[in-house]
Design a protein around this motif. Sequence first.
Motif, short mmCIF file in Angstrom:
data_model
loop_
_atom_site.label_atom_id
_atom_site.label_comp_id
_atom_site.label_asym_id
_atom_site.label_seq_id
_atom_site.Cartn_x
_atom_site.Cartn_y
_atom_site.Cartn_z
N HIS A 43 0.80 -1.25 -0.03
CA HIS A 43 0.09 0.07 0.00
C HIS A 43 0.61 1.15 0.07
N GLU A 58 -0.44 3.50 -4.00
CA GLU A 58 -0.12 2.24 -4.63
C GLU A 58 -1.22 1.42 -5.13
N TYR A 59 -1.61 0.91 -6.38
CA TYR A 59 -2.75 0.11 -6.71
C TYR A 59 -2.68 -1.09 -6.04
N CYS A 60 -3.76 -1.25 -5.04
CA CYS A 60 -3.75 -2.58 -4.20
C CYS A 60 -5.02 -3.29 -4.45
N MET A 91 -9.12 4.09 -0.37
CA MET A 91 -8.40 3.60 0.83
C MET A 91 -7.77 4.88 1.19
N CYS A 121 -3.69 6.18 0.00
CA CYS A 121 -2.97 5.14 -0.57
C CYS A 121 -2.73 5.43 -2.18
N HIS A 173 -8.93 0.52 -4.10
CA HIS A 173 -7.94 1.24 -3.98
C HIS A 173 -8.11 2.68 -3.70
CU1 CUA Z 1 -4.02 0.48 -0.55
CU2 CUA Z 1 -4.03 1.19 -2.97
#
Ligand code: CUA
Length: 161
Positions: free
Chosen positions: A108, A145-147, A154, A143, A151
């Motif tokens: 993340h 970062e692609y999660c 987040m 966040c 996402h």
């Molecule tokens: Cu956690 Cu994007």
Amino acid sequence: MHIHRLEKIWLTVGIAMLFVFLGVIGVSAFAMGTQPPSRHHHMIDPAKVNETAPFNQPGVFQVGKTEYEAVIVSYAFGYTGGPEEQPEMRVPAGSTVHFTATSTDVVHGFEIPGTNVNMMLVPGEVSQVSHTFDRKGEYLILCNEYCGTGHEYMMTKLIVE
Ligand code: CUA
């Protein structure tokens, strides 16, 4: 005799310069090698984050006159920045906040737009960054970062009051 003395002087100067250069190189290499990294990493068991200190007790704790430690656990798709009954993170204006964060599942991000706070939270790694919040307001923590599917949603916030 006169020339011999001059040569000796130049030889001495040359050797002295050599040591000065070696010293400069040595000192700069030493300085580079010992510069504190802005993000310190150490490892923990990603499967036991919620049992591992300090993450077993997320929250904002006063650690100095104007210093706070914020212990934050990230997961898909949110951040735990305190106990359930008081999930909001609050600090007084002028506080320096030392963020300590990790992830319980996937990678993340942890970014506070408008500040120098921008960390990658990797499962098993403890990430740290500090920032002084001089201005009051609500600071979004995102966040970046692609999660996964959640996402975009987040996020959490830090309230500076
Ligand atoms: Cu956690 Cu994007």
